[in-house]
Design a protein around this motif. Structure first.
Motif, PDB file in Angstrom:
ATOM      1  N   VAL A 191      -5.153   5.500   1.947  1.00  0.00           N
ATOM      2  CA  VAL A 191      -4.542   4.892   0.767  1.00  0.00           C
ATOM      3  C   VAL A 191      -5.288   3.602   0.463  1.00  0.00           C
ATOM      4  CG1 VAL A 191      -2.256   5.859   1.222  1.00  0.00           C
ATOM      5  CG2 VAL A 191      -2.841   3.611   2.140  1.00  0.00           C
ATOM      6  N   VAL A 192      -5.127   3.112  -0.756  1.00  0.00           N
ATOM      7  CA  VAL A 192      -5.754   1.852  -1.142  1.00  0.00           C
ATOM      8  C   VAL A 192      -5.281   0.740  -0.205  1.00  0.00           C
ATOM      9  CG1 VAL A 192      -5.925   0.107  -2.956  1.00  0.00           C
ATOM     10  CG2 VAL A 192      -6.004   2.535  -3.545  1.00  0.00           C
ATOM     11  N   GLY A 193      -6.243  -0.031   0.312  1.00  0.00           N
ATOM     12  CA  GLY A 193      -5.921  -1.117   1.229  1.00  0.00           C
ATOM     13  C   GLY A 193      -6.201  -0.801   2.680  1.00  0.00           C
ATOM     14  N   ASP A 194      -6.415   0.475   3.036  1.00  0.00           N
ATOM     15  CA  ASP A 194      -6.760   0.820   4.419  1.00  0.00           C
ATOM     16  C   ASP A 194      -8.087   0.166   4.801  1.00  0.00           C
ATOM     17  OD1 ASP A 194      -4.632   2.271   5.360  1.00  0.00           O
ATOM     18  OD2 ASP A 194      -5.372   4.191   4.627  1.00  0.00           O
ATOM     19  N   GLN A 195      -8.179  -0.293   6.042  1.00  0.00           N
ATOM     20  CA  GLN A 195      -9.365  -1.010   6.499  1.00  0.00           C
ATOM     21  C   GLN A 195      -9.926  -0.375   7.767  1.00  0.00           C
ATOM     22  OE1 GLN A 195      -8.670  -5.222   6.864  1.00  0.00           O
ATOM     23  NE2 GLN A 195      -7.523  -5.353   4.947  1.00  0.00           N
ATOM     24  N   ILE A 232     -11.590   9.370  -1.203  1.00  0.00           N
ATOM     25  CA  ILE A 232     -11.950   7.965  -1.372  1.00  0.00           C
ATOM     26  C   ILE A 232     -13.154   7.883  -2.299  1.00  0.00           C
ATOM     27  CG2 ILE A 232     -12.722   5.872  -0.200  1.00  0.00           C
ATOM     28  CD1 ILE A 232     -11.395   6.973   2.349  1.00  0.00           C
ATOM     29  N   THR A 233     -13.003   7.213  -3.438  1.00  0.00           N
ATOM     30  CA  THR A 233     -14.085   7.141  -4.421  1.00  0.00           C
ATOM     31  C   THR A 233     -14.804   5.798  -4.427  1.00  0.00           C
ATOM     32  OG1 THR A 233     -12.465   6.505  -6.108  1.00  0.00           O
ATOM     33  CG2 THR A 233     -13.022   8.847  -5.931  1.00  0.00           C
ATOM     34  N   ARG A 234     -14.104   4.710  -4.116  1.00  0.00           N
ATOM     35  CA  ARG A 234     -14.740   3.390  -4.085  1.00  0.00           C
ATOM     36  C   ARG A 234     -14.232   2.617  -2.876  1.00  0.00           C
ATOM     37  NH1 ARG A 234     -14.086   0.186  -9.405  1.00  0.00           N
ATOM     38  NH2 ARG A 234     -16.006  -0.832  -8.765  1.00  0.00           N
ATOM     39  N   VAL A 235     -15.145   1.837  -2.289  1.00  0.00           N
ATOM     40  CA  VAL A 235     -14.839   1.105  -1.059  1.00  0.00           C
ATOM     41  C   VAL A 235     -15.328  -0.328  -1.208  1.00  0.00           C
ATOM     42  CG1 VAL A 235     -15.280   0.959   1.424  1.00  0.00           C
ATOM     43  CG2 VAL A 235     -15.016   3.200   0.335  1.00  0.00           C
ATOM     44  N   GLY A 236     -14.487  -1.280  -0.811  1.00  0.00           N
ATOM     45  CA  GLY A 236     -14.905  -2.671  -0.759  1.00  0.00           C
ATOM     46  C   GLY A 236     -15.569  -2.972   0.573  1.00  0.00           C
ATOM     47  N   LEU A 237     -16.532  -3.876   0.551  1.00  0.00           N
ATOM     48  CA  LEU A 237     -17.281  -4.214   1.763  1.00  0.00           C
ATOM     49  C   LEU A 237     -17.177  -5.714   1.989  1.00  0.00           C
ATOM     50  CD1 LEU A 237     -20.727  -2.749   2.740  1.00  0.00           C
ATOM     51  CD2 LEU A 237     -20.255  -5.175   3.047  1.00  0.00           C
ATOM     52  N   ASN A 271       0.849  -1.186   0.000  1.00  0.00           N
ATOM     53  CA  ASN A 271       0.000   0.000   0.000  1.00  0.00           C
ATOM     54  C   ASN A 271       0.889   1.243   0.000  1.00  0.00           C
ATOM     55  OD1 ASN A 271       0.276   1.378   2.663  1.00  0.00           O
ATOM     56  ND2 ASN A 271      -0.700  -0.424   3.523  1.00  0.00           N
ATOM     57  N   GLU A 272       0.351   2.322  -0.525  1.00  0.00           N
ATOM     58  CA  GLU A 272       1.160   3.504  -0.820  1.00  0.00           C
ATOM     59  C   GLU A 272       1.852   4.058   0.419  1.00  0.00           C
ATOM     60  OE1 GLU A 272       0.665   7.842  -3.076  1.00  0.00           O
ATOM     61  OE2 GLU A 272      -1.088   6.791  -2.287  1.00  0.00           O
ATOM     62  N   THR A 288     -16.263  -5.072   7.390  1.00  0.00           N
ATOM     63  CA  THR A 288     -15.011  -4.332   7.224  1.00  0.00           C
ATOM     64  C   THR A 288     -15.094  -3.521   5.943  1.00  0.00           C
ATOM     65  OG1 THR A 288     -13.755  -6.067   8.345  1.00  0.00           O
ATOM     66  CG2 THR A 288     -12.512  -4.521   7.000  1.00  0.00           C
ATOM     67  N   LEU A 289     -14.794  -2.238   6.040  1.00  0.00           N
ATOM     68  CA  LEU A 289     -14.749  -1.350   4.879  1.00  0.00           C
ATOM     69  C   LEU A 289     -13.295  -1.208   4.449  1.00  0.00           C
ATOM     70  CD1 LEU A 289     -17.196   1.405   6.195  1.00  0.00           C
ATOM     71  CD2 LEU A 289     -17.733  -0.495   4.654  1.00  0.00           C
ATOM     72  N   ILE A 290     -13.023  -1.477   3.165  1.00  0.00           N
ATOM     73  CA  ILE A 290     -11.655  -1.485   2.648  1.00  0.00           C
ATOM     74  C   ILE A 290     -11.554  -0.483   1.506  1.00  0.00           C
ATOM     75  CG2 ILE A 290      -9.809  -2.916   1.693  1.00  0.00           C
ATOM     76  CD1 ILE A 290     -11.452  -5.341   2.785  1.00  0.00           C
ATOM     77  N   VAL A 291     -10.632   0.459   1.616  1.00  0.00           N
ATOM     78  CA  VAL A 291     -10.461   1.483   0.579  1.00  0.00           C
ATOM     79  C   VAL A 291     -10.009   0.816  -0.711  1.00  0.00           C
ATOM     80  CG1 VAL A 291      -9.230   3.572  -0.090  1.00  0.00           C
ATOM     81  CG2 VAL A 291      -9.895   3.230   2.297  1.00  0.00           C
ATOM     82  N   ARG A 292     -10.765   1.054  -1.788  1.00  0.00           N
ATOM     83  CA  ARG A 292     -10.477   0.416  -3.068  1.00  0.00           C
ATOM     84  C   ARG A 292      -9.897   1.388  -4.087  1.00  0.00           C
ATOM     85  NH1 ARG A 292     -13.505  -4.518  -5.524  1.00  0.00           N
ATOM     86  NH2 ARG A 292     -12.669  -4.564  -7.647  1.00  0.00           N
ATOM     87  N   GLU A 293     -10.359   2.626  -4.091  1.00  0.00           N
ATOM     88  CA  GLU A 293      -9.837   3.631  -5.015  1.00  0.00           C
ATOM     89  C   GLU A 293      -9.751   4.975  -4.307  1.00  0.00           C
ATOM     90  OE1 GLU A 293     -11.960   4.024  -8.652  1.00  0.00           O
ATOM     91  OE2 GLU A 293     -11.558   1.972  -9.329  1.00  0.00           O
ATOM     92  N   VAL A 294      -8.669   5.710  -4.585  1.00  0.00           N
ATOM     93  CA  VAL A 294      -8.476   7.053  -4.047  1.00  0.00           C
ATOM     94  C   VAL A 294      -8.061   7.955  -5.198  1.00  0.00           C
ATOM     95  CG1 VAL A 294      -7.179   8.508  -2.440  1.00  0.00           C
ATOM     96  CG2 VAL A 294      -7.773   6.165  -1.791  1.00  0.00           C
TER      97      VAL A 294
END
Length: 574
Positions: free
Chosen positions: A543-547, A565-570, A147-148, A554-560
């Motif tokens: 950053v991408v990958g933050d949880q 943050i523009t998209r989030v994985g769930l 991750n960045e 769990t919410l996981i950052v998918r795009e920044v």
């Protein structure tokens, strides 16, 4: 002439042998730099090669130039955007972290190796900093994408911590040799001069070189020479003025790499090759300096000292620097692990030898043992630790080839090539209707099918094996790589495992998500959207990958994009 041919033949043979050996070590997961070091040792006076080499000044000079080239290439590839999340932690590690690591290592050396206090502290300063060559090689070519925040912190730290290590070594050498007793004021002035002149010289010199490169029209193959010559001039001039040439050339590369540059891909490609050549030559030469028969009798205490440095001193220093900056425990553990030692401690260990300090050869041998242990243990397990600490993020296939477009004022558009793989989302699709083209970040130019070159509209539907040529911005490359270069089922399975089964927008209302999944919402978070919740919980740039945990999910950052943050994985049932 015969002597010259002999040394040229021997050097090229060792380089070729080490390079070919990398195919074996890559399968074993061993760092490539360890191979070059090992080949140098085998060629030395205690190995089959029986080469007698003890020219420490030559090794010091070659090591300095090689490190300068490596730092210049590293700066060229560092994105300025990464400073948004990594500047504070990297500077903290490069200054306070090195000081704490060196101090604790000195205490361990005095206690375990029974060295006098000044010699113990000198040894601590020698091995207290991480090595840019080792860190760049493992993070960029080790088969793992971090991750960045973590990746940029480690790279910037390794590029910026040499001045602190050199400052400590030189200061302690003046005390050990009895040349002078530096005052606190004098040490502070020297410290500020090292960092200040290095920073100013690097930033100003990098700007001047980038301006010269953009104003003069040269043959494409000459631009890398312009960058290399200018970078080494900055390195030498900054050193001559009393500043840190290593910091200067790294910052110069950073400025040049983030400004419009003609033939930028040619420059980066050639500098990358020169950096590998510098690393290979430097580690081969440093390996020749070591006498294993002299090293073996003290290998036990030396390895014990290395273990204390890796497992106690480095983690304490990292924790002190990163806990106040809201790094997670997993990130702190991984940053602690990637405190790789390499050429820098070995080069610094030649300082006491050239200064004639008593017992300096023993310090050199201990430093070499620390480097071997670090590369063999820490370097080998970097990919495994990244998975265990969950700091890696999904990677994407790189273009087969890329070529920057010359355009005044902008340098982000480039020509890229991708091979359509079987099962990729692009297979059977129309070239001009791909989803990544919607925002004008990429445009297909041609399709090569067998020996037939076609315009995109002539290709109708893409097939596996087609070579797609496109114009694209840097930002579009991840989408292009996933679209053309990876089977869809493989990508979806991996991303589902990492990001979860569902994807939501960052601006989705938090209350709507909470009602859907029956999660309680705190009163002060009721008006948040998902992105705002993650920012508030992290209390740092995302950053991408933050949880972030939210109820049973769990919410996981998918795009920044630009810090948002523009998209989030769930992922359900964390």
């Amino acid at each position: 002439m015969a002597q010259l041919n002999y040394w040229l033949l021997l050097g090229s043979f060792l380089l070729l042998l080490a390079t070919l050996s990398s195919t074996i070590t890559a399968r074993l997961g061993l760092p490539l730099l360890l191979v070059f070091l090992g080949v140098g040792m085998l060629a030395g006076d205690s190995g089959p090669g029986q080469i007698q080499f003890s020219n420490y000044p030559l090794a010091f000079g070659v090591g300095n130039v090689a490190l300068a080239v490596i730092l210049l290439a590293g700066g060229l590839q560092t994105r300025i955007q990464s400073f948004r999340v990594a500047l504070k932690p990297a500077l903290s590690l490069a200054t306070v972290g090195v000081l704490v690591s060196a101090g604790l290592a000195g205490v361990f050396a005095h206690w375990l190796l029974d060295l006098p206090w000044l010699h113990a502290l000198l040894l601590g300063a020698i091995v207290g900093s991480t090595d840019a060559a080792a860190v760049f090689a493992q993070l960029r070519y080790g088969g793992v994408r971090l991750n960045e925040r973590v990746g940029a912190t480690l790279e910037i730290e390794s590029g910026a911590n040499d001045p602190m290590a050199i400052f400590l070594v030189v200061t302690l050498l003046t005390v050990v040799s009895g040349a002078s007793q530096p005052s606190a004021t004098g040490m502070l002035i020297e410290f500020v001069r090292q960092f200040g002149l290095g920073a100013v010289g690097g930033l100003a010199g990098g700007w001047l070189i980038s301006r010269a490169a953009s104003r003069f029209s040269l043959a494409e193959s000459l631009y890398p020479l312009l960058i290399l010559g200018g970078g080494l001039m900055i390195f030498a001039a900054t050193n001559s003025l009393g500043g840190s040439g290593f910091l200067g050339i790294y910052l110069a590369g950073l400025v040049i790499g983030n400004r419009p540059l003609p033939a930028s891909e040619s420059v980066r490609s050639m500098m990358d090759g020169l950096a590998w050549l510098a690393q290979a030559g430097m580690f081969l030469l440093l390996g020749l300096l070591v006498t294993p028969s002299r090293l073996l009798p003290e290998i036990g205490p030396s390895l014990a000292f290395a273990a204390l440095l890796m497992f106690i001193a480095r983690p304490i220093a990292v924790a002190l620097c990163l806990i106040p900056l809201k790094f997670s425990r997993r990130e702190i553990l991984f940053v602690s692990w990637v405190g790789l030692r390499g050429a820098v401690p070995i080069v610094l260990a030649t300082f006491p030898i050239m200064a004639g300090v008593n017992g300096s050869v023993a310090l050199f041998d201990i430093a070499f043992a620390v480097v071997l242990a670090s590369l063999l243990i820490q370097g080998t397990l970097v990919p495994w630790m990244a998975k265990r600490c969950r700091v890696e993020v999904p990677d994407y296939p790189e273009p087969l080839a890329r070529h920057g477009l010359r355009q005044p004022g902008r340098a982000d558009w480039q020509i890229v090539q991708y091979r359509v793989v079987a099962g990729a989302p692009a297979e059977h699709s129309m070239p001009h209707t791909a989803p990544h083209l919607e925002h004008g970040r990429a445009k297909p130019l041609a399709v090569l099918r067998g020996v037939r070159l076609m315009l995109p509209r002539q290709a109708e539907h893409l097939r596996a094996g087609d070579l797609v040529v496109a114009a694209a911005t840097e930002h579009a490359l991840p989408d292009l790589g996933r679209w053309y270069g990876e089977a869809q089922n493989t990508r979806m399975a991996y991303e589902r495992t990492f990001f979860g089964d569902f994807v939501i927008d960052g601006d989705a209302p938090l209350l709507a998500i909470a009602e859907l999944y029956d999660c309680p919402v705190a009163e002060n978070e009721a008006e948040f959207d998902v992105a705002a919740l993650i920012h508030a919980r992290l209390n740092r740039p995302a950053v991408v990958g933050d949880q972030v945990d939210f109820g049973s999910m769990t919410l996981i950052v998918r795009e920044v994009e630009r810090g948002r943050i523009t998209r989030v994985g769930l992922k359900l049932g964390h």
